[in-house]
Each structure stands twice: as structure tokens, then as C-alpha cells.
Design an enzyme around this catalytic site. Structure first.
Site, PDB file in Angstrom:
ATOM      1  CG  HIS A  35       8.766  -0.464  -2.104  1.00  0.00           C
ATOM      2  ND1 HIS A  35       9.620   0.707  -2.313  1.00  0.00           N
ATOM      3  CD2 HIS A  35       7.767   0.029  -1.029  1.00  0.00           C
ATOM      4  CE1 HIS A  35       9.234   1.721  -1.467  1.00  0.00           C
ATOM      5  NE2 HIS A  35       8.328   1.196  -0.406  1.00  0.00           N
ATOM      6  CE  LYS A  59       5.411  10.698   3.104  1.00  0.00           C
ATOM      7  NZ  LYS A  59       5.049   9.069   3.046  1.00  0.00           N
ATOM      8  CB  SER A 146      11.635   5.143   0.423  1.00  0.00           C
ATOM      9  OG  SER A 146      11.115   4.009  -0.467  1.00  0.00           O
TER      10      SER A 146
HETATM   11  P1  ADP Z   1       4.288   5.115   2.688  1.00  0.00           P
HETATM   12  O1  ADP Z   1       4.807   6.353   2.255  1.00  0.00           O
HETATM   13  O2  ADP Z   1       2.792   4.996   3.105  1.00  0.00           O
HETATM   14  O3  ADP Z   1       4.990   4.733   4.077  1.00  0.00           O
HETATM   15  P2  ADP Z   1       6.076   3.524   1.146  1.00  0.00           P
HETATM   16  O4  ADP Z   1       5.960   3.798  -0.378  1.00  0.00           O
HETATM   17  O5  ADP Z   1       7.134   3.641   1.913  1.00  0.00           O
HETATM   18  O6  ADP Z   1       4.714   4.081   1.771  1.00  0.00           O
HETATM   19  O7  ADP Z   1       5.643   1.997   1.068  1.00  0.00           O
HETATM   20  C1  ADP Z   1       4.310   1.203   0.581  1.00  0.00           C
HETATM   21  C2  ADP Z   1       4.150   0.080   1.334  1.00  0.00           C
HETATM   22  O8  ADP Z   1       5.341  -0.767   1.115  1.00  0.00           O
HETATM   23  C3  ADP Z   1       3.789  -0.094   2.798  1.00  0.00           C
HETATM   24  O9  ADP Z   1       2.808  -1.074   3.012  1.00  0.00           O
HETATM   25  C4  ADP Z   1       5.394  -0.383   3.430  1.00  0.00           C
HETATM   26  O10 ADP Z   1       4.949  -0.947   4.598  1.00  0.00           O
HETATM   27  C5  ADP Z   1       5.705  -1.261   2.353  1.00  0.00           C
HETATM   28  N1  ADP Z   1       7.115  -1.177   2.489  1.00  0.00           N
HETATM   29  C6  ADP Z   1       8.051  -0.353   2.464  1.00  0.00           C
HETATM   30  N2  ADP Z   1       9.268  -0.729   2.645  1.00  0.00           N
HETATM   31  C7  ADP Z   1       9.380  -2.111   2.872  1.00  0.00           C
HETATM   32  C8  ADP Z   1      10.208  -3.221   2.898  1.00  0.00           C
HETATM   33  N3  ADP Z   1      11.342  -3.216   3.085  1.00  0.00           N
HETATM   34  N4  ADP Z   1       9.650  -4.619   3.005  1.00  0.00           N
HETATM   35  C9  ADP Z   1       8.222  -4.642   2.770  1.00  0.00           C
HETATM   36  N5  ADP Z   1       7.262  -3.785   2.645  1.00  0.00           N
HETATM   37  C10 ADP Z   1       7.751  -2.558   2.655  1.00  0.00           C
END
Ligand code: ADP
Length: 179
Positions: A35, A59, A146
Site C-alpha cells: 500500500h 466485511k 493484507s
Molecule cells: P480491498 O479491500 O479493496 O482489496 P485493500 O485495502 O486490500 O483493498 O487494497 C487497497 C488498494 O491497494 C487496492 O487497489 C489494492 O489493489 C492495492 N494493494 C493491496 N496490496 C497491494 C500491493 N502489495 N501492491 C500494490 N497495491 C496493493
């Protein structure tokens, strides 16, 4: 006589002097180095990024909204042009309210693409003024998510280097107090 094509949309709020604002929405349960990589890349093209935690009662999250907000604020404190906020309801409505021109999303593998593509098209249908911008993650974070981190941490797996140290400590604490 050549005919000028009409612009796809009459952009409001994209004048030269307007700051370029992007909303980076997600669950951030918890924030990972992946992130943070996207925020840093995003700051190269936007003047301000609002990291917006989606409040989604359907969720089940490990960390409360307040805990997630505090972790993000701590990890991003060196960037004065990053704000942490929460929202519920439609993302495009929130983005319009915050006068953002962009929605920032991170892409890892092809598996992210299908869902992201559908969501971006849906959002565009609802508000054509707001553009979704996808940034490729750094290679190091391609397998970082995550949910995988939570699973590993739950069983004492090594998550060093995948999350900021403070988040690693919070995860350990969380699982210590769980049955
Ligand atoms: P969601 O619950 O919508 O999947 P997340 O909080 O996991 O959202 O992620 C928010 C954003 O960050 C999304 O666009 C996701 O693709 C991106 N993201 C999550 N992990 C990574 C990573 N390792 N590298 C790049 N982008 C990421």
C-alpha cells in the site's frame, strides 16, 4: 473541412491551478508495504492523496477503523500532502465531495485486474468526471496482501519486511490476545 471531435467530458476542477487530488480507497486491514509503495508512486503524479478507509459493516475486519487510521497516519506521517480519512457509501460520491479528480488503485497480478476493471468501469458510469488511475506495484510487493499477512501472522509466520515494523508489532499483539 476538418471536424473537431467533441471532448469526452467537460472536465470541471482540472484547471491548471487546481491541485490534483486522488482518493486511494481500501480496507487497509492492516496497511502493508505494498500500500505504501502505491502512495509513494501516486505522489509523483498527484499533489495530494487522500487515503480513504472504507467503512463496510458487511466485511469483518481484524482492526477497527480507528486502529487502521492510526497505523496509516503513523506510516505516512512524513508526507504532509497525504491525508487519512474514512468513508462509507459510494466511492464516486465521496471523491466528488472531496473534489478529487482521480481514484488511485494498485495492481499486483493479473488476478487483481478483473475485479478492478469492473469496478473502474462502474465508477466511470456513475461519474464520468473522475478517472481511475492504476499503478503497478513494485516487484517486491507483488505477493503482499493484507489477508495473506494476517493468515501468516495468526500462526506465528515471519512477516518481517512486508509491513512496517509498527504494524508487525500490532499484529503480534492482536493475535496474542486471541484464543
Ligand atoms: P480491498 O479491500 O479493496 O482489496 P485493500 O485495502 O486490500 O483493498 O487494497 C487497497 C488498494 O491497494 C487496492 O487497489 C489494492 O489493489 C492495492 N494493494 C493491496 N496490496 C497491494 C500491493 N502489495 N501492491 C500494490 N497495491 C496493493
Amino acid at each position: 473541412m476538418s471536424r473537431r471531435r467533441a471532448p469526452i467530458c467537460e472536465s470541471k476542477g482540472t484547471g491548471e491551478n487546481m491541485p490534483r487530488i486522488a482518493i486511494y480507497p481500501g480496507s487497509f486491514d492492516p496497511v502493508t508495504n505494498g500500500h505504501l509503495d502505491i502512495v509513494e508512486r501516486g505522489l509523483k503524479i498527484f499533489d495530494k492523496i487522500i487515503v480513504a478507509i472504507l467503512h463496510n459493516p458487511c466485511k469483518k475486519a481484524l482492526f477497527s477503523i480507528q486502529e487502521r487510521k492510526e497505523m496509516l497516519a503513523d506510516c505516512l506521517k512524513q508526507f504532509p500532502n497525504v491525508e487519512i480519512d474514512t468513508f462509507d457509501g459510494l466511492l464516486v460520491d465521496y471523491a466528488a465531495k472531496r473534489q478529487a479528480q482521480g481514484i488511485l488503485r494498485g495492481l499486483r497480478a493479473l488476478s487483481d485486474f478483473d475485479y478492478e476493471f469492473q469496478m473502474a468501469l462502474m465508477n466511470r458510469r456513475m461519474n464520468r468526471e473522475i478517472q481511475t488511475v492504476f499503478l503497478m506495484t513494485g516487484l517486491r510487493w507483488i505477493f503482499t496482501s493484507s489477508s495473506i499477512i494476517k493468515e501468516a501472522a495468526q500462526f506465528g509466520g515471519d512477516i518481517n519486511g512486508m509491513v512496517p515494523p509498527m504494524v508487525g508489532r500490532k499484529l503480534k499483539e492482536k493475535f496474542r490476545h486471541r484464543p
